[in-house]
Design an enzyme around this catalytic site. Structure first.
Site, short mmCIF file in Angstrom:
data_model
loop_
_atom_site.label_atom_id
_atom_site.label_comp_id
_atom_site.label_asym_id
_atom_site.label_seq_id
_atom_site.Cartn_x
_atom_site.Cartn_y
_atom_site.Cartn_z
N LYS A 13 47.57 61.00 -31.52
CA LYS A 13 48.43 61.29 -32.69
C LYS A 13 49.42 60.14 -32.93
CE LYS A 13 50.05 65.18 -30.99
NZ LYS A 13 49.34 65.17 -29.69
N ARG A 88 54.73 72.99 -33.91
CA ARG A 88 53.94 73.13 -32.70
C ARG A 88 53.70 74.59 -32.32
NH1 ARG A 88 54.46 68.18 -29.86
NH2 ARG A 88 53.37 68.22 -27.90
N ARG A 127 47.86 55.74 -20.22
CA ARG A 127 48.83 55.43 -21.29
C ARG A 127 50.09 54.74 -20.74
NH1 ARG A 127 50.67 59.98 -25.19
NH2 ARG A 127 50.91 61.13 -23.27
N ARG A 161 55.03 57.91 -19.01
CA ARG A 161 55.90 59.06 -19.28
C ARG A 161 55.97 60.01 -18.09
NH1 ARG A 161 54.00 61.11 -25.17
NH2 ARG A 161 54.17 63.09 -24.07
N ARG A 172 50.53 71.22 -20.37
CA ARG A 172 50.65 70.87 -21.80
C ARG A 172 49.40 71.27 -22.57
NH1 ARG A 172 51.92 64.85 -21.04
NH2 ARG A 172 51.49 64.66 -23.25
#
Ligand code: AP5
Ligand code: MG
Length: 236
Positions: A13, A88, A127, A161, A172
């Protein structure tokens, strides 16, 4: 244009939003990035958000909606925005609908990025993001920076992160399926959802997304015209 981007954690995203926002000349508004900026500035909101984010849970609606609304009211968002990570859950979607209605505007599209779970896990594991406000996103294998650990765009430090640990990612994903996925049906009922595969090269996904958004907006314009023609007909 007013667009909502939806998809599981790691779907791409943030990556796509950067290109789409540039192509469409609208600001990219990511509630995750806003929370992370608050965390790095050590604000009260940041401290509160961190306690939820580290567990992979949603930050309470009350603070999230207020923060998102505040950002959407900035002058650069007057003619449109690309929302990433908001709404969300269904209550956030209802709050967004009410806010847009009060402003006499509406959403143009909800772009749903589809990616299999094993790919999401690979994307999140590699990431790295920039510590600076731009929040540029890299991947150690799929889109590595020119110099390891350094952002190509601004020279900032790249980091992993805190919520990208295996256990938090599992939570998540669970939160995505139970709380966020229902907004797809909520928006489908409004005829706003376009689903695309987010597999393949980043550029190819952007191209696919732009084409899907064009088709959605053309279809919406046509249905608005048909509605207005039939309303005119009703008057006769
Ligand atoms: P948020 O920051 O929104 O995280 P998320 O939704 O879990 O999504 P991610 O940012 O992890 O993934 P992404 O889809 O942006 O993928 P990316 O482009 O980075 O939210 C974090 C937390 O904040 C939440 O858990 C919650 O606690 C809180 N929060 C935020 N909003 C909230 C709200 N509205 N209400 C309540 N709480 C809220 O890409 C991932 C990786 O893949 C990158 O390394 C990238 O380089 C790579 N990649 C991207 N595209 C490709 C491709 N096509 N091929 C190969 N690799 C690719
Ligand atoms: Mg993101």
């Amino acid at each position: 244009m007013r667009i909502v981007l939806v998809g599981p954690p790691g779907a791409g995203k943030g990556t796509q939003a950067a290109f789409l926002a540039q192509n469409l000349s609208i600001p990219h508004i990511s509630t995750g990035d806003l929370f992370r900026a608050n965390i790095s500035q050590q604000t009260e909101l940041g401290k509160l958000a961190k306690s939820y984010m580290d567990e992979g849970n949603l930050v309470p609606d009350e603070v999230t909606i207020a923060m998102a609304r505040d950002r959407m009211e900035q002058p650069d968002a007057a003619n449109g925005f690309l929302l990433d990570g908001f709404p969300r859950n269904v209550s956030q979607a209802e709050a967004l609908d009410q806010a847009l209605k009060a402003d006499g505007v509406e959403l143009d599209a909800v772009l749903d990025l589809e990616v299999p779970e094993d790919e999401v896990v690979k994307r999140i594991a590699g990431r790295r993001i920039c510590r600076n406000e731009s929040s540029h996103v890299f991947h150690v294998t799929y889109s590595p920076p020119k110099k390891e650990g350094v952002c190509d765009a601004c020279g900032g430090e790249l980091y992993q992160r805190d919520d990208d640990s295996e256990e938090t990612v599992r939570r998540r994903l669970e939160v995505y399926h139970t709380q966020t996925e229902p907004i797809i049906d909520y928006y489908r009922a409004q005829g706003l959802v376009v689903t695309i595969s987010a597999l393949g090269k980043v550029d190819d996904v952007t191209k696919r997304a732009m084409e899907a958004l064009d088709r959605q907006v053309e279809g919406k314009d046509q249905s608005d015209e048909d509605k207005s023609d039939s309303e005119d007909g009703d008057d006769k």
